[in-house]
Design a protein around this motif. Structure first.
Motif, PDB file in Angstrom:
ATOM      1  N   ASP A  20       7.182   0.430 -10.435  1.00 50.19           N
ATOM      2  CA  ASP A  20       6.769   1.686 -10.929  1.00 50.19           C
ATOM      3  C   ASP A  20       7.781   2.685 -10.290  1.00 50.19           C
ATOM      4  OD1 ASP A  20       5.122   4.125 -11.517  1.00 50.19           O
ATOM      5  OD2 ASP A  20       3.862   2.642 -12.543  1.00 50.19           O
ATOM      6  N   VAL A  45       5.685   3.390  -3.929  1.00 48.77           N
ATOM      7  CA  VAL A  45       4.349   3.566  -3.515  1.00 48.77           C
ATOM      8  C   VAL A  45       4.391   4.303  -2.167  1.00 48.77           C
ATOM      9  CG1 VAL A  45       2.532   2.250  -2.439  1.00 48.77           C
ATOM     10  CG2 VAL A  45       3.520   1.496  -4.597  1.00 48.77           C
ATOM     11  N   CYS A  54      -6.190   5.683   3.028  1.00 45.51           N
ATOM     12  CA  CYS A  54      -7.306   5.298   2.336  1.00 45.51           C
ATOM     13  C   CYS A  54      -7.840   3.935   2.647  1.00 45.51           C
ATOM     14  CB  CYS A  54      -7.031   5.039   0.827  1.00 45.51           C
ATOM     15  SG  CYS A  54      -6.572   6.636  -0.189  1.00 45.51           S
ATOM     16  N   LEU A  63       3.247  10.186  -8.208  1.00 46.97           N
ATOM     17  CA  LEU A  63       2.247   9.438  -7.725  1.00 46.97           C
ATOM     18  C   LEU A  63       1.873   8.153  -8.488  1.00 46.97           C
ATOM     19  CD1 LEU A  63       0.540  11.870  -5.258  1.00 46.97           C
ATOM     20  CD2 LEU A  63       2.357  10.048  -4.674  1.00 46.97           C
ATOM     21  N   HIS A  64       2.357   7.759  -9.797  1.00 43.75           N
ATOM     22  CA  HIS A  64       1.791   6.688 -10.445  1.00 43.75           C
ATOM     23  C   HIS A  64       1.596   5.492  -9.680  1.00 43.75           C
ATOM     24  CE1 HIS A  64       1.176   4.124 -13.896  1.00 43.75           C
ATOM     25  NE2 HIS A  64       0.484   4.937 -14.292  1.00 43.75           N
ATOM     26  N   THR A 107       1.805   4.703  -6.733  1.00 42.34           N
ATOM     27  CA  THR A 107       0.697   4.767  -5.589  1.00 42.34           C
ATOM     28  C   THR A 107      -0.647   4.713  -6.047  1.00 42.34           C
ATOM     29  OG1 THR A 107       2.294   6.207  -4.459  1.00 42.34           O
ATOM     30  CG2 THR A 107      -0.054   6.110  -3.545  1.00 42.34           C
ATOM     31  N   ASN A 108      -0.958   5.405  -7.318  1.00 40.85           N
ATOM     32  CA  ASN A 108      -2.295   5.131  -7.941  1.00 40.85           C
ATOM     33  C   ASN A 108      -2.570   3.730  -8.371  1.00 40.85           C
ATOM     34  OD1 ASN A 108      -3.052   7.906  -7.479  1.00 40.85           O
ATOM     35  ND2 ASN A 108      -2.156   8.555  -9.357  1.00 40.85           N
ATOM     36  N   CYS A 109      -1.365   3.253  -8.839  1.00 40.57           N
ATOM     37  CA  CYS A 109      -1.498   1.691  -9.513  1.00 40.57           C
ATOM     38  C   CYS A 109      -1.979   0.842  -8.103  1.00 40.57           C
ATOM     39  CB  CYS A 109      -0.392   1.302  -9.972  1.00 40.57           C
ATOM     40  SG  CYS A 109      -0.089   2.068 -11.703  1.00 40.57           S
ATOM     41  N   MET A 168      -3.091   1.662  -5.342  1.00 42.04           N
ATOM     42  CA  MET A 168      -4.684   1.890  -4.869  1.00 42.04           C
ATOM     43  C   MET A 168      -5.671   1.201  -5.880  1.00 42.04           C
ATOM     44  SD  MET A 168      -4.652   5.862  -3.997  1.00 42.04           S
ATOM     45  CE  MET A 168      -4.246   6.642  -2.651  1.00 42.04           C
ATOM     46  N   ILE A 169      -5.375   1.016  -6.944  1.00 37.42           N
ATOM     47  CA  ILE A 169      -6.615   0.541  -7.754  1.00 37.42           C
ATOM     48  C   ILE A 169      -6.349  -0.981  -7.640  1.00 37.42           C
ATOM     49  CG2 ILE A 169      -6.956  -0.381 -10.191  1.00 37.42           C
ATOM     50  CD1 ILE A 169      -6.129   2.786 -10.954  1.00 37.42           C
TER      51      ILE A 169
END
Length: 100
Positions: free
Chosen positions: A10, A13, A21, A42-43, A45-47, A49-50
């Motif tokens: 992506d 991260v 978190c 931040l895409h 990073t969000n992936c 996190m999930i």
């Protein structure tokens, strides 16, 4: 027991945000051919996190394939997959589209 290796291909991260978190560290980051601009997107990073929240035993890896606006070159995808193979990563998170 070996942990499951998962690569997030992506826009990179943000490891500090993951740590805030309580999520695992990124084992290895590869910048690919993309410069180190401030991440406004931040895409990736969000992936991560999930994945981290749902797969606690995973080792997370990151390959920066997209820039800070979510754009990249489809030709760089081969290098990213080669990097995954060299690092024995068989599970890859891809969360982008292309018209190519």
């Amino acid at each position: 027991m070996n942990k499951l290796k998962i690569a997030v291909l992506d826009n990179g991260v943000d490891e500090k945000l993951l740590a805030s978190c309580g999520l695992p560290d990124i084992i290895q980051q590869n910048k690919g051919n993309i410069s180190d601009e401030e991440d406004l997107f931040l895409h990736g990073t969000n992936c991560a996190m999930i994945i981290g929240l749902n797969c606690a035993d995973a080792e997370l890896y990151s390959y920066k394939l997209l820039d800070n606006t979510g754009k990249g070159n489809v030709d760089d995808l081969k290098s990213a997959f080669d990097w995954c193979l060299m690092n024995n990563i068989r599970l890859v998170n891809l969360s982008f589209g292309t018209t190519h």
